[in-house]
Design a protein around this motif. Sequence first.
Motif, short mmCIF file in Angstrom:
data_model
loop_
_atom_site.label_atom_id
_atom_site.label_comp_id
_atom_site.label_asym_id
_atom_site.label_seq_id
_atom_site.Cartn_x
_atom_site.Cartn_y
_atom_site.Cartn_z
N GLU A 384 0.84 -1.20 0.00
CA GLU A 384 0.00 0.00 0.00
C GLU A 384 0.87 1.25 0.00
N GLU A 385 1.93 1.26 0.82
CA GLU A 385 2.93 2.33 0.81
C GLU A 385 4.26 1.72 0.42
N PHE A 386 4.96 2.35 -0.52
CA PHE A 386 6.20 1.75 -1.02
C PHE A 386 7.24 2.86 -1.27
N LYS A 387 8.48 2.43 -1.27
CA LYS A 387 9.59 3.33 -1.55
C LYS A 387 10.05 3.16 -2.98
N THR A 388 10.85 4.11 -3.43
CA THR A 388 11.33 4.08 -4.82
C THR A 388 12.10 2.80 -5.10
N LEU A 409 2.51 7.77 -13.23
CA LEU A 409 1.48 7.21 -12.36
C LEU A 409 0.88 8.29 -11.46
N ARG A 410 1.70 9.26 -11.05
CA ARG A 410 1.18 10.37 -10.24
C ARG A 410 0.22 11.24 -11.06
N LEU A 411 0.63 11.56 -12.30
CA LEU A 411 -0.22 12.37 -13.17
C LEU A 411 -1.54 11.67 -13.48
N ASP A 412 -1.51 10.36 -13.57
CA ASP A 412 -2.73 9.57 -13.85
C ASP A 412 -3.60 9.41 -12.62
N GLY A 413 -3.13 9.87 -11.46
CA GLY A 413 -3.93 9.75 -10.25
C GLY A 413 -3.93 8.36 -9.66
N VAL A 414 -2.93 7.55 -10.03
CA VAL A 414 -2.87 6.17 -9.54
C VAL A 414 -2.15 6.10 -8.20
N ILE A 415 -1.12 6.96 -8.01
CA ILE A 415 -0.37 6.99 -6.75
C ILE A 415 -0.23 8.44 -6.31
N GLU A 416 0.15 8.64 -5.06
CA GLU A 416 0.41 9.98 -4.55
C GLU A 416 1.69 9.94 -3.72
N LYS A 417 2.42 11.06 -3.73
CA LYS A 417 3.67 11.14 -2.98
C LYS A 417 3.37 11.61 -1.57
N GLY A 419 5.98 11.46 0.97
CA GLY A 419 7.24 11.82 1.60
C GLY A 419 8.36 11.70 0.60
N TYR A 420 9.59 11.99 1.05
CA TYR A 420 10.72 11.89 0.12
C TYR A 420 10.97 10.43 -0.23
N GLY A 421 10.74 10.10 -1.51
CA GLY A 421 10.95 8.74 -1.99
C GLY A 421 9.91 7.75 -1.49
N ILE A 422 8.80 8.24 -0.95
CA ILE A 422 7.75 7.35 -0.42
C ILE A 422 6.42 7.68 -1.12
N TYR A 423 5.72 6.63 -1.53
CA TYR A 423 4.47 6.81 -2.29
C TYR A 423 3.36 5.92 -1.72
N ARG A 424 2.12 6.31 -1.98
CA ARG A 424 0.96 5.51 -1.55
C ARG A 424 0.08 5.22 -2.77
N LYS A 425 -0.41 4.02 -2.88
CA LYS A 425 -1.31 3.62 -3.97
C LYS A 425 -2.72 4.21 -3.70
N LYS A 426 -3.30 4.88 -4.71
CA LYS A 426 -4.66 5.40 -4.58
C LYS A 426 -5.70 4.41 -5.11
N VAL A 427 -5.24 3.46 -5.91
CA VAL A 427 -6.13 2.40 -6.44
C VAL A 427 -5.39 1.08 -6.29
#
Length: 431
Positions: A384-388, A409-417, A419-427
């Motif tokens: 659900e939350e992942f690093k680069t 993926l961020r522009l497509d609204g699939v993930i959101e940033k 933190g630094y180098g940390i992302y969360r899946k929106k779908v």
Amino acid sequence: MKELFINVHPHKLAAVWFSSAALFGTLMTRAWYHFWYEPEIVRRLNYCIFIIGDPGAGKNIVEKFYKKIADPMIQADQCLIDAVNRYKDNRTERTTSTKAQKGEALKRPIVPIRVHPARTATGEFIRHMNAAVETIQGQPMHLHMFSFDAELDNVTKQNKGGDWKDREILELKAFHNEEDGQMYANQESVTGMFNIYWNFIYTGTPYALHRKVNQRNFGTGMSTRLAVIPLPDKGLAKRHQLVDPNANETLKTWAYRLDKIEGEIPVDPLNDETYDWQSSRMEIAEFNGDKADRTLLKRIPYYGIGISLPFILMRHWEEWQESRSLTMDDRDRRLCRLAMEIQYKCQQFYFGEMAYNYFADQNKEFVQRRRTTRYDECFRKLPEEFKTQQFMDCFQTNDSATSRALKRLRLDGVIEKIGYGIYRKKVQELP
């Protein structure tokens, strides 16, 4: 109706009613009305009637009424047919007589012949239809063509030959007076666009109906334009039948009266009745998720008005003559409702299964089959939350490819940033 229903078995009343209403309504071709759906459009009385019965069921009863009620059209056409035949005879004489060849050039007569048999050339039909125009209340108005045939199979076979090609397209477009046209190279054909004004009544067997409308061609929309009324072969014929010496004259009298009707007919009570009737049944179909039932319901109100209006006008004839108004009561509305109930039951009987299968097959054909790719699988494996670095390990990509993929993926609204180098899946699944 009393004159129509003499000696008619109760099971055959609907067939006689619908066919005679179409005949009377065709005579009212110079009249129009405004329907509640798209009220700005001028509506005409359009009929596409099939009377279906087994061999020997007594379908000739429709032909009997056709000859009586359609008499104004038949008589008006006779002198026009004679003019065409004289023109053809003169053209033939020009090819055989030297004296005739020196005469003045022959001019094709412009004849608005309205009654057309199954064996009619398309060009002749279109030429006659374009000629059948009268000025009604200062505006040009096309009169309806009319066809009757006691054998529906004859109609179907003529469509396959050269006499009348593309009849089915004309039949489809006739119900709403839609536009058609042609531009052929031959000199005899009419060039240009035109609207279709054509009513028809055919009688035939269930097999003939199946050849005309079946599961393969159900999607054309012909079925919902048709009023297919059964003529059951039930009951014994009466030995001592009633004879009304005045019945024929009464029917002809009304035929010639309705043939002179012109102008707008006020149908507000019928608009209310048809809207209430259809909307209540549409709500049930919507609740059931029944697309087939919704399809069969859509054009029924037109028949509710078209089948009842000629008889309502006869019932209020004196008022119409005096003030061009129709003060309708509950009996008139019940007649309209009865016409819709009959049409609805007949639609369900003849085409209900076809409509259901049409949408069932459509759902099978056009269902979207999801194809899982390796890219989808890799995205699904990410937490659900992942690093680069986790993304690089999962997708086996280098730094630049990883940067581009995360940005996309961020522009497509699939993930959101987050933190630094940390992302969360929106779908959870890639769209």
